[in-house]
Design a protein around this motif. Structure first.
Motif, PDB file in Angstrom:
ATOM      1  N   ARG A 100      -0.769  -0.408  -2.344  1.00  0.00           N
ATOM      2  CA  ARG A 100      -0.206   0.563  -3.279  1.00  0.00           C
ATOM      3  C   ARG A 100      -0.637   0.252  -4.707  1.00  0.00           C
ATOM      4  O   ARG A 100      -0.917   1.168  -5.489  1.00  0.00           O
ATOM      5  CB  ARG A 100       1.322   0.595  -3.150  1.00  0.00           C
ATOM      6  CG  ARG A 100       2.092  -0.179  -4.169  1.00  0.00           C
ATOM      7  CD  ARG A 100       3.573  -0.145  -3.960  1.00  0.00           C
ATOM      8  NE  ARG A 100       4.259  -0.053  -5.242  1.00  0.00           N
ATOM      9  CZ  ARG A 100       5.578  -0.082  -5.383  1.00  0.00           C
ATOM     10  NH1 ARG A 100       6.360  -0.180  -4.318  1.00  0.00           N
ATOM     11  NH2 ARG A 100       6.120   0.029  -6.566  1.00  0.00           N
ATOM     12  N   SER A 101      -0.723  -1.030  -5.052  1.00  0.00           N
ATOM     13  CA  SER A 101      -1.149  -1.397  -6.400  1.00  0.00           C
ATOM     14  C   SER A 101      -2.631  -1.102  -6.622  1.00  0.00           C
ATOM     15  O   SER A 101      -3.029  -0.688  -7.714  1.00  0.00           O
ATOM     16  CB  SER A 101      -0.870  -2.884  -6.657  1.00  0.00           C
ATOM     17  OG  SER A 101       0.525  -3.153  -6.596  1.00  0.00           O
ATOM     18  N   ALA A 133       2.868  -9.351 -14.126  1.00  0.00           N
ATOM     19  CA  ALA A 133       3.693 -10.255 -13.332  1.00  0.00           C
ATOM     20  C   ALA A 133       5.035  -9.638 -12.971  1.00  0.00           C
ATOM     21  O   ALA A 133       5.524  -9.818 -11.848  1.00  0.00           O
ATOM     22  CB  ALA A 133       3.905 -11.567 -14.095  1.00  0.00           C
ATOM     23  N   GLY A 134       5.634  -8.895 -13.912  1.00  0.00           N
ATOM     24  CA  GLY A 134       6.974  -8.377 -13.673  1.00  0.00           C
ATOM     25  C   GLY A 134       7.028  -7.041 -12.975  1.00  0.00           C
ATOM     26  O   GLY A 134       7.804  -6.848 -12.034  1.00  0.00           O
ATOM     27  N   VAL A 135       6.189  -6.090 -13.417  1.00  0.00           N
ATOM     28  CA  VAL A 135       6.300  -4.707 -12.950  1.00  0.00           C
ATOM     29  C   VAL A 135       5.297  -4.376 -11.848  1.00  0.00           C
ATOM     30  O   VAL A 135       5.647  -3.697 -10.882  1.00  0.00           O
ATOM     31  CB  VAL A 135       6.119  -3.732 -14.139  1.00  0.00           C
ATOM     32  CG1 VAL A 135       6.178  -2.291 -13.671  1.00  0.00           C
ATOM     33  CG2 VAL A 135       7.196  -3.988 -15.191  1.00  0.00           C
ATOM     34  N   VAL A 136       4.059  -4.845 -11.986  1.00  0.00           N
ATOM     35  CA  VAL A 136       3.021  -4.484 -11.018  1.00  0.00           C
ATOM     36  C   VAL A 136       3.119  -5.328  -9.750  1.00  0.00           C
ATOM     37  O   VAL A 136       2.925  -4.822  -8.642  1.00  0.00           O
ATOM     38  CB  VAL A 136       1.625  -4.631 -11.656  1.00  0.00           C
ATOM     39  CG1 VAL A 136       0.530  -4.339 -10.635  1.00  0.00           C
ATOM     40  CG2 VAL A 136       1.489  -3.688 -12.848  1.00  0.00           C
ATOM     41  N   VAL A 137       3.435  -6.625  -9.892  1.00  0.00           N
ATOM     42  CA  VAL A 137       3.449  -7.518  -8.744  1.00  0.00           C
ATOM     43  C   VAL A 137       4.861  -7.960  -8.377  1.00  0.00           C
ATOM     44  O   VAL A 137       5.306  -7.785  -7.232  1.00  0.00           O
ATOM     45  CB  VAL A 137       2.565  -8.757  -9.010  1.00  0.00           C
ATOM     46  CG1 VAL A 137       2.633  -9.722  -7.822  1.00  0.00           C
ATOM     47  CG2 VAL A 137       1.116  -8.329  -9.254  1.00  0.00           C
ATOM     48  N   THR A 250      -4.686  -7.919  -6.577  1.00  0.00           N
ATOM     49  CA  THR A 250      -4.218  -6.970  -5.557  1.00  0.00           C
ATOM     50  C   THR A 250      -5.293  -6.679  -4.507  1.00  0.00           C
ATOM     51  O   THR A 250      -4.968  -6.416  -3.343  1.00  0.00           O
ATOM     52  CB  THR A 250      -3.749  -5.669  -6.215  1.00  0.00           C
ATOM     53  OG1 THR A 250      -4.803  -5.129  -7.032  1.00  0.00           O
ATOM     54  CG2 THR A 250      -2.522  -5.922  -7.082  1.00  0.00           C
ATOM     55  N   LEU A 251      -6.575  -6.714  -4.900  1.00  0.00           N
ATOM     56  CA  LEU A 251      -7.645  -6.540  -3.907  1.00  0.00           C
ATOM     57  C   LEU A 251      -7.653  -7.704  -2.914  1.00  0.00           C
ATOM     58  O   LEU A 251      -7.788  -7.504  -1.694  1.00  0.00           O
ATOM     59  CB  LEU A 251      -9.000  -6.435  -4.609  1.00  0.00           C
ATOM     60  CG  LEU A 251      -9.332  -5.086  -5.242  1.00  0.00           C
ATOM     61  CD1 LEU A 251     -10.614  -5.189  -6.069  1.00  0.00           C
ATOM     62  CD2 LEU A 251      -9.490  -4.005  -4.168  1.00  0.00           C
ATOM     63  N   ALA A 252      -7.476  -8.914  -3.434  1.00  0.00           N
ATOM     64  CA  ALA A 252      -7.412 -10.081  -2.544  1.00  0.00           C
ATOM     65  C   ALA A 252      -6.188  -9.992  -1.640  1.00  0.00           C
ATOM     66  O   ALA A 252      -6.264 -10.284  -0.430  1.00  0.00           O
ATOM     67  CB  ALA A 252      -7.378 -11.365  -3.372  1.00  0.00           C
ATOM     68  N   ALA A 277       2.395   4.549  -4.724  1.00  0.00           N
ATOM     69  CA  ALA A 277       1.226   4.301  -5.557  1.00  0.00           C
ATOM     70  C   ALA A 277       1.135   5.269  -6.720  1.00  0.00           C
ATOM     71  O   ALA A 277       1.022   4.868  -7.881  1.00  0.00           O
ATOM     72  CB  ALA A 277      -0.049   4.377  -4.710  1.00  0.00           C
ATOM     73  N   ALA A 278       1.188   6.573  -6.411  1.00  0.00           N
ATOM     74  CA  ALA A 278       0.971   7.582  -7.454  1.00  0.00           C
ATOM     75  C   ALA A 278       2.242   7.902  -8.219  1.00  0.00           C
ATOM     76  O   ALA A 278       2.230   8.043  -9.444  1.00  0.00           O
ATOM     77  CB  ALA A 278       0.409   8.862  -6.831  1.00  0.00           C
TER      78      ALA A 278
END
Length: 344
Positions: A100-101, A133-137, A250-252, A277-278
């Motif tokens: 999703r990221s 670090a906080g919002v995306v992951v 996020t790709l890894a 995601a969107a």
């Protein structure tokens, strides 16, 4: 790359402090004195600059616009847990969050390229790292892990506590000190939401509570730093660059997650992934940060008091969960607290 050309960046946001207010007063006095000297030389009385009404009208319009944008972000966020529950029907938690990221980063990257947006200034990179670090992951991963053992109604506890935590961290980070009435309304609203969501989940603590409390702190830190950055650049660029910067990680994560977790592509799983995601990750954060930049992090955070109740509504409509009769009373109490914080 040419200069930023979004509509948001063309509208500067004034940050007023006691020192800047005194400086503006001295500057205004000098301007008026200079106008008087020039007019006296021509034999006319000086024309004083228009003040008050226009500025108040613009400020009121900006507050209304910011409130509407932040509220739209809350609606988008309220669908996150149901969408995640759908996504977990076909993906593992690690692969779901990572994919999703990645998808959200591709959308953000396309917008940044289309707008020919330059790279953020070096002084903003540390703040963007906190948003990553906080919002995306942090928040997506921890809440997704929690939802593997908890219901959406129980997970709503963290959302109920998020406004108060965000306001507290924002006050510490920016030095803004909201009024006592603001804090009283904020604490009361958080208490109503917490009591309601705990009652909905039977009042017991699940194994996922550690993930939920960790997600609470991570998201509050990301929101606070994102709101600060949104005063220096448009909000959609804040989340856009955060998503793009997180791509290597996020790709890894996607490669590892898809390799080790089973995947079953169903309509629910794909719809949940698409919205997460969107809708939640890009659109929701775009309007949220833009609204927060206009009305401030403490006021914007209080609009999130309505988010757990909206999540419960979507849980009934989309997941078939049962809603207790206490929901209307809790909704009214939360709306009253929101109104009080907006006027504090």
């Amino acid at each position: 790359m040419r200069a930023q050309n979004s509509a948001t960046s063309s509208t500067p946001i004034a940050v007023v402090t006691p020192d800047s207010g005194r400086a503006d007063a001295r500057t205004g006095a000098r301007l008026i004195a200079a106008a008087g000297a020039a007019a006296g030389a021509r034999g006319r009385a000086p024309a004083l600059p228009a003040t008050g009404t226009g500025t108040a009208t613009e400020a009121g319009a900006r507050t209304a616009s910011g409130t509407a944008l932040a509220a739209l972000g809350v609606v988008a966020f309220s669908l996150t847990f149901p969408a995640t529950a759908w996504g977990l029907e076909g993906f593992g938690p690690w692969s779901f969050v990572s994919v999703r990221s990645v998808l959200a980063a591709l959308i953000a990257g396309a917008f940044l390229l289309a707008g020919r947006v330059p790279l953020p200034a070096r002084e903003h990179w540390a703040g963007l790292a906190v948003v990553v670090a906080g919002v995306v992951v942090g928040f997506p991963l921890l809440t997704t892990l929690a939802l593997t053992t908890s219901t959406t109604s129980h997970a709503a506890v963290v959302v109920g506590l998020l406004p108060l935590t965000t306001a507290a961290l924002s006050a510490l980070r920016t030095g803004v000190r909201p009024s006592r009435r603001f804090w009283a309304a904020a604490v009361a609203g958080a208490a109503v939401v917490l009591a309601f969501t705990l009652a909905e989940s039977g009042g017991s603590l699940s194994a996922g509570d550690g993930f939920l409390f960790g997600a609470l702190l991570a998201c509050a830190a990301g929101y606070t730093e994102g709101g600060r950055l949104a005063r220096a650049m448009p909000g959609w660029q804040v989340i856009g660059w955060a998503l793009v910067l997180s791509l290597p990680l996020t790709l890894a994560g996607s490669a590892l997650g898809l390799a080790y977790e089973p995947v079953r592509l169903t309509a629910h799983a794909l719809a949940g992934l698409a919205w997460a995601a969107a809708g939640s990750t890009f659109l929701g954060l775009y309007v949220w940060y833009r609204g927060m930049a206009e009305i401030g992090a403490p006021r914007a955070s209080q609009l999130q008091l309505a988010q757990p109740l909206l999540t419960l509504v979507w849980s009934v409509a989309l997941l078939g969960e049962r809603l207790s009769p206490a929901a209307p009373a809790a909704a009214c109490a939360v709306l009253i607290c929101i109104a009080l914080t907006q006027r504090a």
